[in-house]
Design a protein around this motif. Structure first.
Motif, PDB file in Angstrom:
ATOM      1  N   PRO A 209       0.840  -1.261   0.163  1.00  0.00           N
ATOM      2  CA  PRO A 209       0.082   0.033   0.116  1.00  0.00           C
ATOM      3  C   PRO A 209       0.977   1.281   0.072  1.00  0.00           C
ATOM      4  N   VAL A 210       0.468   2.114  -0.557  1.00  0.00           N
ATOM      5  CA  VAL A 210       0.953   3.574  -0.636  1.00  0.00           C
ATOM      6  C   VAL A 210       0.102   4.621   0.076  1.00  0.00           C
ATOM      7  N   ILE A 211       0.784   5.415   0.910  1.00  0.00           N
ATOM      8  CA  ILE A 211      -0.157   6.379   1.708  1.00  0.00           C
ATOM      9  C   ILE A 211       0.301   7.873   0.871  1.00  0.00           C
ATOM     10  N   TYR A 212      -0.600   8.365   0.278  1.00  0.00           N
ATOM     11  CA  TYR A 212      -0.548   9.578  -0.402  1.00  0.00           C
ATOM     12  C   TYR A 212      -0.026  10.751   0.413  1.00  0.00           C
ATOM     13  N   ARG A 213      -0.611  10.894   1.689  1.00  0.00           N
ATOM     14  CA  ARG A 213      -0.210  11.945   2.743  1.00  0.00           C
ATOM     15  C   ARG A 213      -0.515  13.364   2.195  1.00  0.00           C
ATOM     16  N   ASP A 214      -0.817  13.741   0.938  1.00  0.00           N
ATOM     17  CA  ASP A 214      -1.311  15.122   0.739  1.00  0.00           C
ATOM     18  C   ASP A 214      -2.377  15.540  -0.080  1.00  0.00           C
ATOM     19  N   PHE A 215      -3.373  14.781   0.458  1.00  0.00           N
ATOM     20  CA  PHE A 215      -4.741  14.766  -0.333  1.00  0.00           C
ATOM     21  C   PHE A 215      -5.377  16.169  -0.026  1.00  0.00           C
ATOM     22  N   LYS A 216      -5.650  16.610  -1.072  1.00  0.00           N
ATOM     23  CA  LYS A 216      -6.497  18.205  -0.947  1.00  0.00           C
ATOM     24  C   LYS A 216      -6.724  18.684  -2.351  1.00  0.00           C
ATOM     25  N   THR A 217      -7.593  19.701  -2.274  1.00  0.00           N
ATOM     26  CA  THR A 217      -8.047  20.025  -3.373  1.00  0.00           C
ATOM     27  C   THR A 217      -7.232  20.408  -4.497  1.00  0.00           C
ATOM     28  N   SER A 218      -6.188  21.127  -4.117  1.00  0.00           N
ATOM     29  CA  SER A 218      -5.283  21.633  -4.870  1.00  0.00           C
ATOM     30  C   SER A 218      -4.282  20.575  -5.702  1.00  0.00           C
ATOM     31  N   ASN A 219      -4.266  19.175  -5.156  1.00  0.00           N
ATOM     32  CA  ASN A 219      -3.682  18.280  -5.793  1.00  0.00           C
ATOM     33  C   ASN A 219      -4.596  17.309  -6.685  1.00  0.00           C
ATOM     34  N   ILE A 220      -5.965  17.754  -6.814  1.00  0.00           N
ATOM     35  CA  ILE A 220      -6.823  16.933  -7.704  1.00  0.00           C
ATOM     36  C   ILE A 220      -6.855  17.872  -8.818  1.00  0.00           C
ATOM     37  N   LEU A 221      -6.307  17.307 -10.047  1.00  0.00           N
ATOM     38  CA  LEU A 221      -6.443  17.922 -11.137  1.00  0.00           C
ATOM     39  C   LEU A 221      -7.308  17.510 -12.208  1.00  0.00           C
ATOM     40  N   LEU A 222      -7.936  18.220 -13.130  1.00  0.00           N
ATOM     41  CA  LEU A 222      -9.257  17.943 -13.858  1.00  0.00           C
ATOM     42  C   LEU A 222      -8.919  17.803 -15.338  1.00  0.00           C
ATOM     43  N   GLY A 256      -5.376  21.496   8.192  1.00  0.00           N
ATOM     44  CA  GLY A 256      -6.732  21.349   7.883  1.00  0.00           C
ATOM     45  C   GLY A 256      -7.133  20.015   7.400  1.00  0.00           C
ATOM     46  N   TYR A 257      -6.043  19.351   6.463  1.00  0.00           N
ATOM     47  CA  TYR A 257      -6.492  18.131   5.912  1.00  0.00           C
ATOM     48  C   TYR A 257      -5.870  17.035   6.770  1.00  0.00           C
ATOM     49  N   ASP A 273      -5.237   9.116   5.116  1.00  0.00           N
ATOM     50  CA  ASP A 273      -5.677   9.540   3.666  1.00  0.00           C
ATOM     51  C   ASP A 273      -7.132   9.720   3.750  1.00  0.00           C
ATOM     52  N   VAL A 274      -7.860   8.898   4.295  1.00  0.00           N
ATOM     53  CA  VAL A 274      -9.299   8.500   4.399  1.00  0.00           C
ATOM     54  C   VAL A 274      -9.815  10.121   5.018  1.00  0.00           C
ATOM     55  N   TYR A 275      -9.026  10.270   6.008  1.00  0.00           N
ATOM     56  CA  TYR A 275      -9.683  11.542   6.977  1.00  0.00           C
ATOM     57  C   TYR A 275      -9.585  12.597   5.899  1.00  0.00           C
ATOM     58  N   SER A 276      -8.306  12.896   5.318  1.00  0.00           N
ATOM     59  CA  SER A 276      -8.148  13.941   4.204  1.00  0.00           C
ATOM     60  C   SER A 276      -9.197  13.965   3.269  1.00  0.00           C
ATOM     61  N   TYR A 277      -9.476  12.994   2.625  1.00  0.00           N
ATOM     62  CA  TYR A 277     -10.595  12.730   1.841  1.00  0.00           C
ATOM     63  C   TYR A 277     -11.910  13.327   2.307  1.00  0.00           C
ATOM     64  N   GLY A 278     -12.245  13.087   3.692  1.00  0.00           N
ATOM     65  CA  GLY A 278     -13.383  13.399   4.069  1.00  0.00           C
ATOM     66  C   GLY A 278     -13.595  14.943   4.198  1.00  0.00           C
ATOM     67  N   ILE A 344     -13.918  11.532   8.641  1.00  0.00           N
ATOM     68  CA  ILE A 344     -13.378  12.561   9.407  1.00  0.00           C
ATOM     69  C   ILE A 344     -13.507  12.088  11.109  1.00  0.00           C
ATOM     70  N   SER A 345     -14.021  10.912  11.194  1.00  0.00           N
ATOM     71  CA  SER A 345     -14.038  10.248  12.616  1.00  0.00           C
ATOM     72  C   SER A 345     -12.729  10.451  13.455  1.00  0.00           C
ATOM     73  N   SER A 346     -12.777  10.799  14.586  1.00  0.00           N
ATOM     74  CA  SER A 346     -11.459  10.824  15.490  1.00  0.00           C
ATOM     75  C   SER A 346     -10.857   9.394  15.840  1.00  0.00           C
ATOM     76  N   HIS A 347     -11.784   8.491  15.360  1.00  0.00           N
ATOM     77  CA  HIS A 347     -10.989   6.999  15.672  1.00  0.00           C
ATOM     78  C   HIS A 347     -10.732   6.557  14.203  1.00  0.00           C
ATOM     79  N   PRO A 348      -9.457   6.198  13.909  1.00  0.00           N
ATOM     80  CA  PRO A 348      -9.209   5.967  12.543  1.00  0.00           C
ATOM     81  C   PRO A 348      -9.864   4.384  12.175  1.00  0.00           C
TER      82      PRO A 348
END
Length: 408
Positions: A209-222, A256-257, A273-278, A344-348
């Motif tokens: 598995p790869v952990i992306y670690r920087d999931f945010k709107t500026s890193n999602i390209l269209l 924030g993410y 990453d799931v938290y950041s996605y939320g 965004i649950s506080s429990h992973p």
């Protein structure tokens, strides 16, 4: 006259294009043994005294990490970007600047004429050589419709550059938060959310598995059709091995993410990453940034402000993006709100897997229970506040007041 550029449809996962030399890349997901060995070797080599220039030019390194990538000369990239002209500037960040360029079909045998995005490393910037190498490694190994395609790289003396496919619609951040942009429809937002989720699910589902670690709107390209692709793998990390439950690393990412447990302990997992996605789901719902200093103190952090509204399906409408002007599925909005709350649950352990997220969101694509229909006069791109239900209530109250006056 320069040749007009037309976007090229993304190849499906595991499709090998004949015109690209892919070397040993025969699978989208390398096996744990192959990829783990390569990453371990990279970490060893990059920590030694061997210079990055010597390392990247080494034939064995190129075969292991750069298979399928083109090695460009700095002079070539200067030419296609008009010497990195500000007129061709697409954006800038911690890595450096990104410029648009155009590659013709004569630059490399088998390489199609196309627009590209050239990322130029700021040597004195926040991100350095290891992040640049991480991009080469991860995007040189992985191919997927929802990961941005790395075409090649340049390494001359101290210069470090990366060449990507050009994404004509830019970042999700620009579409959500720039006032000049046309508001994204509900269907488009859902499509983007699904595409980004598929990209993360692919990374998390790899043998290693790869952990992306920087999931945010500026890193999602269209892409031209609003297909979402993840970009910027400079902070990506390999997941835990063996019996380990997490990777311990220094805290990096965007305020924030980042998941709270990662910020507090440095323990990194795919659930980070799931938290950041939320958080990004909340941005799609509300049209608000993850952190907005222009808001009142109790509304600066999106997660803290939105959470109370997510626990009740009746309250969700009060946080919906006014730019939607009520044109969204009521059931869909409630389901997305509930899903974001889980993410965004506080429990992973309570956060869902990204594969589950994809499945849930795909089931919402064909819902037609719109909050406002075109016939009811709720159209337009701007909308307003209060939400649409509030405006109807005001209208009803006005009619009642008018009736009362006429009977006096």
């Amino acid at each position: 006259m320069p040749r007009p550029w037309r976007p090229i449809a993304a190849a499906k996962c595991c499709t090998v294009e004949d015109h690209v030399v892919l070397g040993n890349l025969s699978r989208c997901r390398p096996t744990r043994t192959d990829f783990a060995k390569k990453v371990a070797e990279f970490r060893r080599l990059s920590s030694t005294s061997t210079s990055t220039t010597e390392l990247i030019r080494d034939d064995e390194f190129s075969q292991s990490f750069g298979a399928g990538l083109y090695a460009f000369e700095l002079s070539e990239l200067r030419a296609i970007t008009h010497d990195f002209s500000s007129n061709f500037l697409l954006g800038e960040g911690g890595f450096g600047t990104v410029h648009k360029g155009f590659i013709d079909d004569k630059m490399r045998m088998g390489l199609k004429a196309q627009a590209v995005a050239v990322k130029l490393l700021d040597v004195g910037g926040l991100q350095g050589h290891r992040e640049w190498l991480a991009e080469v490694i991860f995007l040189g190994q992985f191919r997927h419709p929802h990961l941005v395609k790395l075409i090649g790289y340049c390494c001359e003396n101290e210069e470090r550059l990366l060449v990507y496919e050009f994404m004509p619609r830019g970042s999700l951040e620009n579409h959500l938060f720039r006032r000049i942009s046309i508001s994204l429809s509900w269907g488009t937002r859902l499509k983007i959310a699904i595409g980004a989720a598929k990209g993360l699910a692919f990374l998390h589902g790899a043998e290693k598995p790869v952990i992306y670690r920087d999931f945010k709107t500026s890193n999602i390209l269209l892409d031209h059709d609003f297909s979402a692709k993840l970009s910027d793998f400079g902070l990506a990390k390999m997941g835990p091995e063996g019996e380990d439950t997490h990777v311990t690393t220094r805290v990096m990412g965007t305020h924030g993410y980042a998941a709270p447990e990662y910020v507090m302990t440095g323990h990194l997992t795919t659930k980070s990453d799931v938290y950041s996605y939320g958080v990004v789901l909340l941005e799609l719902l509300t049209g608000r940034r993850a952190v907005d200093k222009s808001k009142p103190k109790n509304e600066e952090k999106l997660v803290d402000w939105a959470k109370p509204y997510l626990t009740s399906s009746r309250r969700v409408r009060f946080i919906m993006d006014p730019k939607l002007a009520g044109h969204y599925s009521i059931k869909g909005a409630r389901e997305v709100a509930a899903l974001s709350l889980q993410c965004i649950s506080s429990h992973p352990k309570d956060r869902p897997r990204m594969s589950t997220v994809v499945e849930i969101l795909q089931g919402l694509q064909h819902l037609k229970d719109m909050a406002v229909t075109a016939a009811s006069g709720g159209g337009g791109g701007g909308g307003g506040w209060p939400p649409i239900a509030g405006r109807h209530a005001i209208s009803a109250r006005a009619r009642l007041d008018k009736k009362t006056i006429s009977t006096k």
